[in-house]
Design a protein around this motif. Structure first.
Motif, short mmCIF file in Angstrom:
data_model
loop_
_atom_site.label_atom_id
_atom_site.label_comp_id
_atom_site.label_asym_id
_atom_site.label_seq_id
_atom_site.Cartn_x
_atom_site.Cartn_y
_atom_site.Cartn_z
N GLU A 100 16.93 -1.72 -9.44
CA GLU A 100 16.65 -3.01 -8.80
C GLU A 100 16.36 -2.94 -7.30
OE1 GLU A 100 19.42 -6.00 -9.68
OE2 GLU A 100 19.01 -5.91 -11.86
N ARG A 101 16.79 -1.73 -6.56
CA ARG A 101 16.46 -1.70 -5.27
C ARG A 101 15.12 -1.06 -5.17
NH1 ARG A 101 20.85 2.40 -3.57
NH2 ARG A 101 20.08 3.08 -5.66
N ILE A 102 14.60 -0.70 -6.07
CA ILE A 102 13.00 -0.28 -5.88
C ILE A 102 12.28 -1.08 -6.72
CG2 ILE A 102 11.52 1.98 -6.70
CD1 ILE A 102 14.26 3.86 -6.47
N VAL A 115 4.39 11.12 -14.34
CA VAL A 115 4.63 10.19 -13.56
C VAL A 115 4.56 8.69 -13.97
CG1 VAL A 115 2.24 9.38 -12.96
CG2 VAL A 115 3.61 9.35 -11.22
N LYS A 116 4.16 8.39 -15.21
CA LYS A 116 4.47 7.17 -15.94
C LYS A 116 5.57 6.94 -16.31
CE LYS A 116 2.10 4.05 -18.76
NZ LYS A 116 1.16 3.49 -19.50
N LYS A 117 6.50 8.23 -16.78
CA LYS A 117 7.74 8.06 -17.22
C LYS A 117 8.68 7.92 -15.86
CE LYS A 117 8.09 7.97 -21.50
NZ LYS A 117 8.74 6.58 -22.16
N LEU A 118 8.25 8.59 -15.05
CA LEU A 118 9.00 8.83 -13.60
C LEU A 118 8.97 7.38 -12.88
CD1 LEU A 118 10.02 10.85 -11.21
CD2 LEU A 118 7.70 10.35 -10.20
N SER A 119 7.87 6.75 -13.18
CA SER A 119 7.91 5.48 -12.32
C SER A 119 8.63 4.49 -13.25
CB SER A 119 6.32 5.01 -12.61
OG SER A 119 6.15 3.47 -12.13
N GLU A 120 8.73 4.46 -14.46
CA GLU A 120 9.66 3.81 -15.48
C GLU A 120 10.83 3.75 -15.27
OE1 GLU A 120 9.19 4.45 -19.51
OE2 GLU A 120 10.80 3.41 -20.14
N ALA A 121 11.33 5.21 -15.00
CA ALA A 121 12.92 5.46 -14.77
C ALA A 121 13.25 4.87 -13.39
CB ALA A 121 13.02 6.91 -14.70
N ALA A 173 0.86 -1.18 0.05
CA ALA A 173 0.15 0.12 -0.16
C ALA A 173 0.82 1.27 0.01
CB ALA A 173 -1.01 -0.01 1.18
N THR A 174 2.11 1.15 0.78
CA THR A 174 2.99 2.30 0.95
C THR A 174 3.65 2.52 -0.67
OG1 THR A 174 3.33 1.88 3.16
CG2 THR A 174 4.70 3.24 2.00
N LYS A 175 3.85 1.63 -1.04
CA LYS A 175 4.43 1.70 -2.49
C LYS A 175 3.76 2.43 -3.39
CE LYS A 175 7.97 -0.74 -5.51
NZ LYS A 175 8.37 -2.00 -6.01
N ILE A 176 2.45 1.82 -3.43
CA ILE A 176 1.27 2.51 -4.34
C ILE A 176 1.05 4.01 -4.04
CG2 ILE A 176 -1.05 2.46 -5.18
CD1 ILE A 176 -0.91 -0.75 -4.68
N SER A 177 0.92 4.31 -2.82
CA SER A 177 0.80 5.64 -2.29
C SER A 177 1.95 6.56 -2.73
CB SER A 177 0.31 5.68 -0.81
OG SER A 177 -1.35 5.46 -0.89
N PHE A 178 2.92 6.04 -2.35
CA PHE A 178 4.20 6.70 -2.84
C PHE A 178 4.29 7.30 -4.05
CE2 PHE A 178 8.42 7.12 -4.95
CZ PHE A 178 9.10 8.00 -4.01
N ILE A 179 3.96 6.36 -5.29
CA ILE A 179 3.88 6.82 -6.73
C ILE A 179 2.80 7.54 -6.84
CG2 ILE A 179 2.75 4.57 -7.67
CD1 ILE A 179 6.12 6.69 -8.77
N ASN A 180 1.60 7.69 -6.09
CA ASN A 180 0.52 8.41 -6.36
C ASN A 180 0.88 9.81 -5.78
OD1 ASN A 180 -1.05 6.85 -7.88
ND2 ASN A 180 -1.84 5.82 -6.13
N ALA A 181 1.63 9.78 -4.48
CA ALA A 181 2.05 11.16 -3.81
C ALA A 181 3.00 11.91 -5.09
CB ALA A 181 2.86 10.94 -2.76
N MET A 182 3.79 10.87 -5.71
CA MET A 182 4.63 11.66 -6.85
C MET A 182 3.64 12.08 -8.08
SD MET A 182 7.67 11.53 -5.75
CE MET A 182 7.04 11.51 -3.93
N ALA A 183 2.47 11.47 -8.06
CA ALA A 183 1.68 11.92 -8.97
C ALA A 183 1.04 13.37 -9.00
CB ALA A 183 0.67 10.71 -9.51
N GLU A 184 0.92 13.47 -7.43
CA GLU A 184 0.29 14.70 -7.15
C GLU A 184 1.31 15.92 -7.37
OE1 GLU A 184 -1.19 15.12 -3.16
OE2 GLU A 184 -2.06 13.49 -3.08
N LEU A 198 4.21 -0.25 -8.54
CA LEU A 198 4.69 1.37 -8.71
C LEU A 198 3.78 1.88 -9.79
CD1 LEU A 198 6.98 2.83 -7.11
CD2 LEU A 198 8.32 2.55 -8.94
N HIS A 199 2.63 1.47 -9.97
CA HIS A 199 1.81 1.81 -10.98
C HIS A 199 0.79 3.06 -10.63
CE1 HIS A 199 3.00 -0.93 -13.87
NE2 HIS A 199 2.76 -1.86 -12.86
N ALA A 200 1.12 4.31 -11.02
CA ALA A 200 0.09 5.39 -10.28
C ALA A 200 -1.22 5.50 -11.09
CB ALA A 200 1.11 6.74 -10.68
N GLY A 201 -2.19 5.90 -10.41
CA GLY A 201 -3.39 6.01 -10.94
C GLY A 201 -4.18 6.18 -9.72
#
Ligand code: UGA
Length: 439
Positions: free
Chosen positions: A249-251, A238-244, A218-229, A256-259
């Motif tokens: 490998e540590r991440i 955010v899609k490119k951000l997530s891809e990058a 849940a934290t991982k999903i909300s992390f990327i959604n916070a980045m989306a904000e 990590l799909h924002a939405g």
């Protein structure tokens, strides 16, 4: 002469919801004699008749395969399971009404019913997701009986339930004594033999592994959604951000799909129950970040409504909106805490005419959200729509032909709540494409 399979323990599975029904069917498929128990007679009748009472790819077929072997039977009576060697507790632990804490009354009821019938040495295996400390309480209930209690959390995902049960990433056995570990290694031998890692631990750690795993996801999903904000404010993607990020490998890129964020019967209630339990234990500070994880998740839904309103000249009353998706995720008919239906309801409450379509969850949605309108296809939902909202990423939506949908709508507005559509393709077909966290 008894053959090797005759020495196998007889299994009972108590609670035939998602977890229990899948477990019972899979264990029977592995060759065990399994008796499934549920207090819901209609559920038992369905399963005994070869119908899985929820949507899970492949499970109907697997039930159809094991039923004729006679290895899998069903009952509503605890008397019928008294003779089993291993009892799996798979009952639900929903969120309590008006509270964050989990309702463990089904666990308590199952344990009481079982304890009253046990007449021979046996193993009881807790699989339900519980607040840490529950297993210890359950162990006390069996005091004086020859019961070995083990906690064996389950990590199956809806839509991938069979795969996750038969080929799990790991098996966790929370045991009180070596006897518990031996029993579990014997029962899960067919799975362990395929090389699945086993972690043996105490009861408390085993209970924690489950909620910690869901809290992390849940934290991982909300992390990327916070980045989306943040992306929305600076016009970043955010899609490119997530891809990058994903190439580190540590991440890693999974979860990590924002939405529109997470829903379902597990992640939302599990993080809340975890916080409630931490408060009882006096360690609420340790989990205070989960309040923010939950808040970020809720804000995505509000943002979806705002984005839609913005597309429609700031007016929702009287607007026709097509909602693609009702299930909390694709390949499921589960609508518990569904982000899609939450957004649909909010738009309906704001005065919009909302029409929902989902490939599997329509019956459940109709039952629980009778005020919304429903359609039998994406195209039917989109007729005369001022905006189309893509809220659950079913493959048929991802593959949809923008031109065909464009023919029936009133305005070509699409909001991709799952960042799963090909933006270029929709724009090429003259659609005004918007997504969460993207320019
Ligand atoms: C979750 C866990 O993934 C399982 O490991 C666990 O066993 C199960 O809960 C449980 O506790 O029983 P599930 O609820 O089936 O499984 O759903 P997930 O696949 O985890 O998805 C949860 C939600 O997160 C969905 O609404 C999905 O759309 C959303 N999600 C997932 C995202 O928004 N972004 C992502 O990157 C991934």
């Amino acid at each position: 002469m008894p053959g090797p399979t005759d020495a196998r323990p007889t299994l009972a599975v108590i609670g035939l919801g998602y977890l229990g029904a899948t477990h019972a069917i899979c264990m029977a498929d592995l060759g065990y004699d399994v008796i499934g128990l549920d207090v819901d007679a209609a559920r038992i009748d369905a399963l005994a008749g070869g119908t899985v009472p929820f949507f899970e790819p492949g499970l109907d077929e697997l039930l159809g395969k094991v039923l004729p072997t006679g290895r899998l039977t069903f009952t509503t009576s605890y008397d019928d399971i008294a003779a089993a060697d291993v009892h799996f507790l798979c009952v639900g632990t929903p969120q309590r009404k008006g509270e964050n804490a989990a309702d463990t009354s089904y666990v308590d009821a199952a344990v009481d019913s079982l304890a009253a019938r046990i007449t021979k040495p046996c193993v009881v295996v807790g699989k339900s997701t519980v607040p840490v400390g529950t297993a210890e309480r359950v162990a006390e209930r069996f005091a004086g009986l020859d019961v070995e209690l083990v906690w064996n959390p389950e990590f199956l995902r809806e839509g991938l339930a069979i795969e996750d049960t038969l080929h799990p990433d790991r098996l966790v056995f929370g045991v009180k004594a070596p006897r518990g570990e031996q029993a579990m290694r014997a029962v899960f031998a067919p799975i362990i033999e395929t090389g699945v890692p086993v972690v043996v631990t105490d009861l408390a750690t085993a209970q924690l592994v489950k909620v910690a795993a869901n809290a992390f996801l849940a934290t991982k999903i909300s992390f990327i959604n916070a980045m989306a904000e943040v992306c929305e404010v600076v016009h970043a993607d955010v899609k490119k951000l997530s891809e990058a990020l994903s190439y580190d490998e540590r991440i890693g890129g999974r979860f990590l799909h924002a939405g529109l964020g997470f829903g379902g019967g597990c992640l939302p209630k599990d993080i809340r129950a975890f916080m409630a339990r931490a408060e009882e234990l006096g360690v609420d500070q340790a989990l205070s970040f989960l309040t923010e994880v939950d808040a970020i998740n809720q804000r995505r839904r509000a943002r979806m409504v705002d984005l839609t309103r913005g597309l429609l000249d700031d007016t929702l009353p009287g607007r026709r909106i097509a909602i693609l998706g009702a299930a909390f995720k694709p390949h499921s008919d589960d609508i518990r805490d569904s982000p899609a239906l939450d957004v649909a309801s909010r738009l309906h409450d704001a005065g919009a005419h909302v029409t929902v379509y989902d490939p599997a969850a329509l019956a459940n949605a109709r039952r629980d959200y009778p005020a919304l309108a429903y359609a039998e296809s994406a195209v039917e939902a989109a007729v005369d729509a001022d905006a189309v909202l893509h809220l659950t990423e079913w493959p048929e939506f991802v593959r949809m032909d923008p031109a065909a949908l464009g023919d029936v709508v009133r305005q070509r507005n699409i909001v991709d709540g799952r960042n799963a559509l090909d933006a270029a393709r929709w724009r090429a077909a003259d659609w005004h494409y918007r997504a969460l966290g993207r320019p």
